[in-house]
Design a protein around this motif. Structure first.
Motif, PDB file in Angstrom:
ATOM      1  N   VAL A   1       5.261   9.249 -37.757  1.00 16.35           N
ATOM      2  CA  VAL A   1       6.347   9.580 -36.581  1.00 16.35           C
ATOM      3  C   VAL A   1       6.395  11.043 -36.348  1.00 16.35           C
ATOM      4  O   VAL A   1       6.676  12.004 -37.304  1.00 16.35           O
ATOM      5  CB  VAL A   1       7.690   9.115 -36.934  1.00 16.35           C
ATOM      6  CG1 VAL A   1       8.693   9.428 -36.097  1.00 16.35           C
ATOM      7  CG2 VAL A   1       7.585   7.624 -37.465  1.00 16.35           C
TER       8      VAL A   1
ATOM      9  N   ILE B   1      15.452  21.094 -42.776  1.00 20.11           N
ATOM     10  CA  ILE B   1      14.048  20.431 -42.530  1.00 20.11           C
ATOM     11  C   ILE B   1      13.288  21.549 -42.154  1.00 20.11           C
ATOM     12  O   ILE B   1      13.608  22.334 -41.553  1.00 20.11           O
ATOM     13  CB  ILE B   1      14.117  19.433 -41.378  1.00 20.11           C
ATOM     14  CG1 ILE B   1      15.142  18.235 -41.625  1.00 20.11           C
ATOM     15  CG2 ILE B   1      12.663  19.019 -41.361  1.00 20.11           C
ATOM     16  CD1 ILE B   1      15.283  17.324 -40.653  1.00 20.11           C
TER      17      ILE B   1
ATOM     18  N   THR C   1      16.926  15.314 -35.985  1.00 21.95           N
ATOM     19  CA  THR C   1      15.834  15.948 -36.892  1.00 21.95           C
ATOM     20  C   THR C   1      15.867  17.616 -35.876  1.00 21.95           C
ATOM     21  O   THR C   1      15.875  18.524 -36.849  1.00 21.95           O
ATOM     22  CB  THR C   1      14.542  15.524 -36.409  1.00 21.95           C
ATOM     23  OG1 THR C   1      14.374  14.311 -36.879  1.00 21.95           O
ATOM     24  CG2 THR C   1      13.199  16.366 -37.065  1.00 21.95           C
TER      25      THR C   1
ATOM     26  N   GLY D   1      14.629  11.979 -32.098  1.00 21.09           N
ATOM     27  CA  GLY D   1      14.669  13.335 -32.756  1.00 21.09           C
ATOM     28  C   GLY D   1      15.543  14.239 -32.741  1.00 21.09           C
ATOM     29  O   GLY D   1      15.447  15.574 -33.218  1.00 21.09           O
TER      30      GLY D   1
ATOM     31  N   LYS E   1       7.427  18.752 -36.203  1.00 18.24           N
ATOM     32  CA  LYS E   1       7.796  18.068 -37.526  1.00 18.24           C
ATOM     33  C   LYS E   1       7.512  16.712 -37.343  1.00 18.24           C
ATOM     34  O   LYS E   1       7.779  16.098 -36.532  1.00 18.24           O
ATOM     35  CB  LYS E   1       9.389  18.297 -37.769  1.00 18.24           C
ATOM     36  CG  LYS E   1       9.644  17.477 -39.113  1.00 18.24           C
ATOM     37  CD  LYS E   1       9.213  18.169 -40.412  1.00 18.24           C
ATOM     38  CE  LYS E   1       9.257  17.303 -41.455  1.00 18.24           C
ATOM     39  NZ  LYS E   1       8.529  17.955 -42.793  1.00 18.24           N
ATOM     40  N   ARG E   2       6.641  16.207 -38.455  1.00 15.78           N
ATOM     41  CA  ARG E   2       6.204  15.017 -38.474  1.00 15.78           C
ATOM     42  C   ARG E   2       6.841  14.148 -39.465  1.00 15.78           C
ATOM     43  O   ARG E   2       6.875  14.893 -40.546  1.00 15.78           O
ATOM     44  CB  ARG E   2       4.681  14.759 -38.438  1.00 15.78           C
ATOM     45  CG  ARG E   2       4.108  14.342 -37.410  1.00 15.78           C
ATOM     46  CD  ARG E   2       2.525  14.244 -37.349  1.00 15.78           C
ATOM     47  NE  ARG E   2       2.166  15.610 -37.662  1.00 15.78           N
ATOM     48  CZ  ARG E   2       1.331  16.463 -36.817  1.00 15.78           C
ATOM     49  NH1 ARG E   2       0.940  15.980 -35.663  1.00 15.78           N
ATOM     50  NH2 ARG E   2       0.913  17.551 -37.127  1.00 15.78           N
ATOM     51  N   PHE E   3       7.189  13.076 -39.484  1.00 15.59           N
ATOM     52  CA  PHE E   3       7.561  12.105 -40.777  1.00 15.59           C
ATOM     53  C   PHE E   3       6.489  10.981 -40.876  1.00 15.59           C
ATOM     54  O   PHE E   3       6.425   9.991 -40.108  1.00 15.59           O
ATOM     55  CB  PHE E   3       8.773  11.524 -40.576  1.00 15.59           C
ATOM     56  CG  PHE E   3      10.128  12.574 -40.682  1.00 15.59           C
ATOM     57  CD1 PHE E   3      10.313  13.108 -42.057  1.00 15.59           C
ATOM     58  CD2 PHE E   3      10.770  12.879 -39.683  1.00 15.59           C
ATOM     59  CE1 PHE E   3      11.502  14.042 -41.979  1.00 15.59           C
ATOM     60  CE2 PHE E   3      11.943  13.664 -39.603  1.00 15.59           C
ATOM     61  CZ  PHE E   3      12.206  14.513 -40.807  1.00 15.59           C
ATOM     62  N   GLY E   4       5.483  11.287 -41.776  1.00 12.18           N
ATOM     63  CA  GLY E   4       4.296  10.287 -41.819  1.00 12.18           C
ATOM     64  C   GLY E   4       3.759  10.235 -40.213  1.00 12.18           C
ATOM     65  O   GLY E   4       3.253  11.205 -40.127  1.00 12.18           O
TER      66      GLY E   4
ATOM     67  N   ALA F   1       8.581  13.666 -35.097  1.00  6.90           N
ATOM     68  CA  ALA F   1      10.076  13.647 -34.661  1.00  6.90           C
ATOM     69  C   ALA F   1      10.362  14.717 -33.890  1.00  6.90           C
ATOM     70  O   ALA F   1      11.457  14.795 -33.277  1.00  6.90           O
ATOM     71  CB  ALA F   1      10.967  13.782 -35.990  1.00  6.90           C
TER      72      ALA F   1
ATOM     73  N   GLU G   1       6.755  22.169 -39.416  1.00  8.04           N
ATOM     74  CA  GLU G   1       5.172  22.328 -39.911  1.00  8.04           C
ATOM     75  C   GLU G   1       4.680  23.630 -39.014  1.00  8.04           C
ATOM     76  O   GLU G   1       3.804  24.209 -39.259  1.00  8.04           O
ATOM     77  CB  GLU G   1       4.530  21.192 -39.433  1.00  8.04           C
ATOM     78  CG  GLU G   1       4.641  20.068 -40.570  1.00  8.04           C
ATOM     79  CD  GLU G   1       4.511  18.557 -39.947  1.00  8.04           C
ATOM     80  OE1 GLU G   1       3.744  18.494 -39.112  1.00  8.04           O
ATOM     81  OE2 GLU G   1       5.260  17.797 -40.438  1.00  8.04           O
TER      82      GLU G   1
END
Ligand SMILES: Nc1ncnc2c1ncn2[C@@H]1O[C@H](COP(=O)(O)OP(=O)(O)O)[C@@H](O)[C@H]1O
Ligand SMILES: [Mg+2]
Lengths: 253, 327
Positions: A18, A55, A46, A43, A13-16, A20, A58
């Protein structure tokens, strides 16, 4: 060997910009107390969010109790037995402590389209709720509104609510966060009592606590698992010492 | 015995007569005695005014169910008043005078409308929810304006009250008044049972913290939708009463300012308290009545008064009398 209760594979999982969660792999056996440690921003929260279903990842998969739950909604996962506590307390603030727990019992019982009977007079809800409050040492505060409870009591209530659903796996996000030394010690003692009865994924900052409670430890840095194994092995791991423990020791000692 | 009940986690019944219960009890007793006063003085005006108060109280009780307990701030609640009223008016016009048909129709159509509005609005929140509920209400308002057969913009006088096969005679003002009174009591009782049931606790949990509710295994949507439909049906009944009370229906019944009035009544009385909407409606309508005798613009005074309530009186009028226990 039987299949682990929780099997996580390649969870990303990415936040922008980052990352995480970076291809996290993780197994938790039934009955185990599994700690996840790592510096701030590693993370950990997360990961809990991904496991609880808040959440969406991806990539990667989550198998729980033999079924793929990667795409299953939060409330369905909870019904399957995945319960969580929040790092930042999240309760029904205008309910009493007992009502908070009783609602969790009710949610788990699966019968909520009842419109007439007084839910507060149903022993099937109140008794297990009181037991859960008792288990965390909050029975005396049953009738107090949550927003009148101390921070420490609210942390205890978080656990009671999670326990009330008779979960198969308890996801605890820094249950000791913000607690004083005494409260912390009491919380640790309580988790120790729970250990063995409930499978736990415990996120915790304090090393002593982690080494005292955990059967296995996973170390997370920048969303990546850099080590995983039993406490002694993790403590001895060179990468861990460099990336995390050294820094922690310097701060805590 | 007390200890045993405590141990089972069963709450002890709170003492019935608290300062908090005194005011609503007094108001209900006064409402019950209005026809006596009207008969003694020979002045039917009190019956008209307080009958209207009872009817709009039912609408406010209904709005309080979703807004106060469920946290769903519907800004289109007057639509259900209108739909309920038009169900009665339209059926009368088409030759169906029986209340046994008119009233269930008023409730059913309102509930159905609530189902549609709720299904489309309840996944949104905050301002979006308010705007969608408002938009639907305005839509019904314009549809009613276009119903030329039923008076269009001017509205329509209903030539006869709902007939109930001689069981009650609504042409008798006192009987109509007491029927409204009984239905007000019934709606209070209904909401009291509802909000303390398993269903009601879910609804209040959704208001309090939806994230937590999901975490314990409940997706709130279906519960909120059912709650929305119940409230819609109840307000539709209030609309059927209003049409009988005034012998008149018009699009103005559901203009957005009417929805605003209902919200104001509920907030004034105390959101999420059982008797709050009753106290709020009584206060609001009496204030409006009194002010309309001295000024052409009662709103000019009611607005600022409300602002004061919002700022200084958390819990509304109901909240003034002792600490809130969870109803
Ligand atoms: N909702 C979010 N939006 C953007 N960035 C986030 C979000 N949640 C977490 N992050 C970022 O992801 C990283 C991991 O955060 P978190 O899981 O809270 O770490 P930990 O719990 O280990 O302290 C941090 O860099 C954080 O800023
Ligand atoms: Mg965190």
């Amino acid at each position: 060997m039987t299949e682990p209760l929780l099997q996580v594979d390649g969870l990303t999982k990415r936040f922008g910009g980052v990352v995480a969660a970076d291809a996290i792999a993780l197994d938790i056996a039934a009955g185990e107390c599994h700690a996840v440690i790592g510096p701030n921003g590693a993370g950990k929260t997360t990961l809990i969010g991904l496991l609880a279903g808040e959440i969406a990842p991806e990539r990667g998969s989550i198998r729980f109790d033999g079924r793929d739950v990667t795409a299953v909604a939060v409330h369905r996962r909870s019904q399957l037995g995945l319960a969580r506590s929040f790092q930042i307390t999240s309760l029904f603030a205008d309910f009493t402590a007992l009502d908070n727990v009783a609602l969790a019992v009710q949610a788990r019982s699966g019968h909520s389209f009842q419109f007439w009977q007084d839910a507060r007079r149903q022993a099937a809800l109140r008794e297990p709720a009181l037991q859960a409050l008792d288990a965390v040492g909050l029975a005396a505060r049953a009738d107090a509104r949550v927003d009148r409870l101390s921070h420490g009591e609210q942390r205890q209530l978080e656990i009671a609510v999670a326990l009330a659903g008779k979960p198969r796996l308890l996801l605890l996000d820094e249950p000791m966060a913000g607690l004083g030394a005494d409260e912390s010690a009491r919380m640790v003692a309580m988790l120790r009592r729970l250990k063995g009865d409930v499978t736990m994924l415990l996120i915790e900052h304090d090393m002593e606590t982690v080494f005292a409670l955990a059967d296995r430890i996973t170390v997370l840095v920048y969303g990546r698992v850099i080590a995983s194994g039993d406490p002694l092995a993790v403590r001895a791991d060179a990468a861990v010492r460099e990336a995390y423990l050294g820094e922690q020791d310097a701060r805590h000692v | 015995m007390k200890a045993a009940r405590k141990a089972f986690g069963v709450p002890l019944p709170a003492s019935w007569f608290t300062p908090r219960a005194a005011l609503p009890a007094l108001v209900l007793v006064i409402l019950g005695l209005v026809p006596v006063y009207a008969a003694a003085t020979g002045d039917p005006f009190a019956l008209t005014l307080f009958g209207r108060i009872e009817i709009l109280s039912i609408a406010a009780v209904s709005l309080n169910l979703i807004m106060g307990y469920g946290g769903m701030a519907s800004f289109g609640h007057a639509a259900y008043l209108g739909i309920g009223g038009y169900a009665v008016g339209i059926l009368w016009k088409e030759g169906i005078a029986s209340g046994f048909v008119q009233w269930p129709a008023a409730i059913a159509v309102s509930a159905l409308f609530a189902l549609v509005v709720g299904a489309l609005s309840l996944r949104t929140r905050g301002v979006y929810f308010i705007m969608i509920t408002l938009a639907f209400a305005q839509m019904v308002y314009y549809v009613a304006q276009g119903l030329d057969r039923y008076g269009g913009d001017d509205g329509m006088t209903i030539g006869g009250r709902s007939s109930f096969a001689g069981i009650v005679n609504l042409n008798n003002a006192t009987q109509l008044y007491y029927l409204c009174f009984a239905l007000l009591l019934a709606s209070l009782f209904l909401v009291w049972r509802l909000v303390n049931s398993r269903f009601g606790l879910i609804i209040q949990g959704a208001r309090s913290n939806e994230r937590r509710l999901r975490a314990i295994g409940i997706s709130p949507f279906r519960y909120k939708l059912v709650c929305f439909v119940i409230a819609g049906g109840l307000c539709g009944l209030s609309g059927a009463l209003l049409a009988n009370h005034t012998n008149f229906i018009s699009p103005a019944m559901m203009y957005w300012t009417r929805s605003g009035d209902l919200m104001v009544m509920v907030i004034l009385g105390g959101l999420g308290s059982l008797f709050g909407p009753l106290l709020g409606t009584v206060t609001y309508l009496l204030l409006e009545e009194a002010l309309s005798r001295v000024t052409e613009y009662p709103g000019l005074f009611i607005g600022p008064a409300l602002l004061l309530v919002a700022i200084f009186m958390h819990g509304g009028i109901e909240g003034l009398f002792g600490a809130r226990r969870r109803d």
